[in-house]
Design a protein around this motif. Sequence first.
Motif, PDB file in Angstrom:
ATOM      1  N   GLU A   1     -30.220  -6.442  11.494  1.00 50.87           N
ATOM      2  CA  GLU A   1     -30.778  -5.897  12.485  1.00 50.87           C
ATOM      3  C   GLU A   1     -31.434  -4.467  12.114  1.00 50.87           C
ATOM      4  N   TRP A   2     -32.639  -4.310  12.382  1.00 53.04           N
ATOM      5  CA  TRP A   2     -33.456  -3.231  11.928  1.00 53.04           C
ATOM      6  C   TRP A   2     -34.131  -2.471  13.126  1.00 53.04           C
ATOM      7  N   LYS A   3     -33.732  -1.110  13.193  1.00 55.13           N
ATOM      8  CA  LYS A   3     -34.090  -0.129  14.166  1.00 55.13           C
ATOM      9  C   LYS A   3     -34.903   0.916  13.493  1.00 55.13           C
ATOM     10  N   PHE A   4     -36.083   1.039  14.137  1.00 51.20           N
ATOM     11  CA  PHE A   4     -37.152   2.045  13.648  1.00 51.20           C
ATOM     12  C   PHE A   4     -37.125   3.203  14.681  1.00 51.20           C
ATOM     13  N   ASN A   5     -36.385   4.225  14.924  1.00 47.07           N
ATOM     14  CA  ASN A   5     -36.187   4.836  16.090  1.00 47.07           C
ATOM     15  C   ASN A   5     -36.496   6.388  15.683  1.00 47.07           C
ATOM     16  N   ASN A   6     -36.768   6.554  14.652  1.00 50.52           N
ATOM     17  CA  ASN A   6     -36.943   8.067  14.253  1.00 50.52           C
ATOM     18  C   ASN A   6     -38.657   8.398  14.053  1.00 50.52           C
ATOM     19  N   THR A   7     -39.160   8.848  15.266  1.00 45.00           N
ATOM     20  CA  THR A   7     -40.554   9.145  15.252  1.00 45.00           C
ATOM     21  C   THR A   7     -40.949  10.097  14.227  1.00 45.00           C
ATOM     22  N   GLU A   8     -40.167  10.659  13.606  1.00 44.85           N
ATOM     23  CA  GLU A   8     -40.533  11.913  12.928  1.00 44.85           C
ATOM     24  C   GLU A   8     -40.867  11.461  11.581  1.00 44.85           C
ATOM     25  N   ASP A   9     -40.168  10.208  11.065  1.00 42.87           N
ATOM     26  CA  ASP A   9     -40.083   9.931   9.753  1.00 42.87           C
ATOM     27  C   ASP A   9     -40.305   8.395   9.908  1.00 42.87           C
ATOM     28  N   ARG A  68     -37.108 -15.556   2.047  1.00 42.19           N
ATOM     29  CA  ARG A  68     -37.874 -15.261   3.182  1.00 42.19           C
ATOM     30  C   ARG A  68     -36.839 -15.495   4.664  1.00 42.19           C
ATOM     31  N   LEU A  69     -37.181 -15.226   5.619  1.00 37.11           N
ATOM     32  CA  LEU A  69     -36.759 -15.094   6.892  1.00 37.11           C
ATOM     33  C   LEU A  69     -36.964 -16.304   7.708  1.00 37.11           C
ATOM     34  N   GLY A  70     -36.251 -17.000   8.230  1.00 36.48           N
ATOM     35  CA  GLY A  70     -36.552 -18.191   9.075  1.00 36.48           C
ATOM     36  C   GLY A  70     -35.800 -18.032  10.638  1.00 36.48           C
ATOM     37  N   ASN A  71     -34.763 -17.314  10.689  1.00 42.35           N
ATOM     38  CA  ASN A  71     -34.206 -16.969  11.790  1.00 42.35           C
ATOM     39  C   ASN A  71     -33.949 -15.638  12.079  1.00 42.35           C
ATOM     40  N   TYR A  72     -34.748 -15.048  12.977  1.00 41.34           N
ATOM     41  CA  TYR A  72     -34.888 -13.633  13.464  1.00 41.34           C
ATOM     42  C   TYR A  72     -35.188 -13.389  14.713  1.00 41.34           C
ATOM     43  N   THR A  73     -34.932 -12.136  15.348  1.00 42.68           N
ATOM     44  CA  THR A  73     -35.547 -11.591  16.636  1.00 42.68           C
ATOM     45  C   THR A  73     -36.372 -10.323  16.405  1.00 42.68           C
ATOM     46  N   LEU A  74     -37.360 -10.274  16.933  1.00 44.44           N
ATOM     47  CA  LEU A  74     -38.179  -9.142  17.161  1.00 44.44           C
ATOM     48  C   LEU A  74     -37.975  -8.389  18.355  1.00 44.44           C
ATOM     49  N   VAL A  75     -37.924  -7.180  18.686  1.00 40.55           N
ATOM     50  CA  VAL A  75     -37.919  -6.697  19.948  1.00 40.55           C
ATOM     51  C   VAL A  75     -38.936  -5.492  19.926  1.00 40.55           C
ATOM     52  N   TYR A 128     -43.403  -2.494  28.394  1.00 44.74           N
ATOM     53  CA  TYR A 128     -42.732  -3.698  28.400  1.00 44.74           C
ATOM     54  C   TYR A 128     -41.634  -3.979  27.533  1.00 44.74           C
ATOM     55  N   ARG A 129     -40.738  -4.713  27.559  1.00 42.90           N
ATOM     56  CA  ARG A 129     -39.859  -4.993  26.349  1.00 42.90           C
ATOM     57  C   ARG A 129     -40.182  -6.511  26.129  1.00 42.90           C
ATOM     58  N   ILE A 130     -40.643  -6.471  25.172  1.00 41.76           N
ATOM     59  CA  ILE A 130     -41.227  -8.103  24.645  1.00 41.76           C
ATOM     60  C   ILE A 130     -40.178  -8.497  23.405  1.00 41.76           C
ATOM     61  N   ALA A 131     -39.892  -9.644  23.635  1.00 45.92           N
ATOM     62  CA  ALA A 131     -38.897 -10.078  22.393  1.00 45.92           C
ATOM     63  C   ALA A 131     -39.437 -11.382  22.023  1.00 45.92           C
ATOM     64  N   LEU A 132     -39.324 -11.549  20.754  1.00 42.20           N
ATOM     65  CA  LEU A 132     -39.761 -12.860  20.133  1.00 42.20           C
ATOM     66  C   LEU A 132     -38.397 -13.396  19.131  1.00 42.20           C
ATOM     67  N   VAL A 133     -38.061 -14.484  19.530  1.00 47.47           N
ATOM     68  CA  VAL A 133     -36.918 -15.019  18.970  1.00 47.47           C
ATOM     69  C   VAL A 133     -37.149 -16.362  18.316  1.00 47.47           C
ATOM     70  N   VAL A 134     -36.885 -16.519  16.991  1.00 44.72           N
ATOM     71  CA  VAL A 134     -37.093 -17.528  16.111  1.00 44.72           C
ATOM     72  C   VAL A 134     -35.777 -17.986  15.455  1.00 44.72           C
ATOM     73  N   ARG A 135     -35.444 -19.335  15.992  1.00 44.43           N
ATOM     74  CA  ARG A 135     -34.251 -19.960  15.621  1.00 44.43           C
ATOM     75  C   ARG A 135     -34.240 -21.395  15.244  1.00 44.43           C
ATOM     76  N   ASN A 136     -34.046 -21.782  13.982  1.00 41.71           N
ATOM     77  CA  ASN A 136     -34.057 -23.196  13.729  1.00 41.71           C
ATOM     78  C   ASN A 136     -35.284 -23.864  14.174  1.00 41.71           C
ATOM     79  N   GLY A 137     -36.548 -23.310  13.820  1.00 44.86           N
ATOM     80  CA  GLY A 137     -37.629 -23.797  14.148  1.00 44.86           C
ATOM     81  C   GLY A 137     -38.186 -23.776  15.608  1.00 44.86           C
ATOM     82  N   LEU A 138     -37.163 -23.413  16.623  1.00 43.69           N
ATOM     83  CA  LEU A 138     -37.582 -23.056  17.947  1.00 43.69           C
ATOM     84  C   LEU A 138     -38.107 -21.597  18.097  1.00 43.69           C
ATOM     85  N   VAL A 139     -39.079 -21.307  18.795  1.00 46.46           N
ATOM     86  CA  VAL A 139     -39.742 -20.049  19.015  1.00 46.46           C
ATOM     87  C   VAL A 139     -39.946 -19.799  20.193  1.00 46.46           C
ATOM     88  N   SER A 140     -39.206 -18.562  20.822  1.00 47.29           N
ATOM     89  CA  SER A 140     -39.276 -18.142  22.302  1.00 47.29           C
ATOM     90  C   SER A 140     -39.689 -16.829  22.409  1.00 47.29           C
TER      91      SER A 140
END
Length: 176
Positions: A1-9, A68-75, A128-140
């Motif tokens: 899990e990576w979150k980039f919440n610090n808009t100052e840095d 490389r990453l094959g299973n991930y979620t980006l929000v 909007y909150r947009i999510a991309l979920v990649v899991r075992n070849g299924l992209v949602s």
Amino acid sequence: EWKFNNTEDLYANTVSDDIKLIPYKVGANKTAPTPYENIADAAVTKTEKGIALKKSSCLFMDLNEADRLGNYTLVYDLKVADAVSYSSLLQTNLDNTNDGKIFIAKNKLGLQAGGLGYGGSILPNTWYRIALVVRNGLVSTYINGTHVGSAQNTFEDAWFINKEGAYLFCDESGET
């Protein structure tokens, strides 16, 4: 899990100092973006809810992973001024020689997987909150928690993120 919440840095994140989000300059057609020589020149500004990124910039997500990453979620929590034209959200090709994998166009969320698919509704200047979920070849894809599209990979590595990272908000033809 990576979150980039610090808009100052933009280099800081809440999970690990090893993961960086770095502003890059969008290059000419079908060329890889390049890092800014002086980070202060990056066209990134702080807003009330995060950062504003001008079309001349994209963000490089430096993973520095062993594989490389094959299973991930980006929000993404985002709004765009123009929801009709193409705006790439993820470019997995570090050479930047093809279209991004997920994008906003025609007031919808587009998905490049097993053919081009569009879903949901995106209006300009609306958060909007947009999510991309990649899991075992299924992209949602999801908009504000509502499922708007899915596809199974037709190529084994179509949605893998390179171990070095990926670009956010750019593709090969300047659709940033």
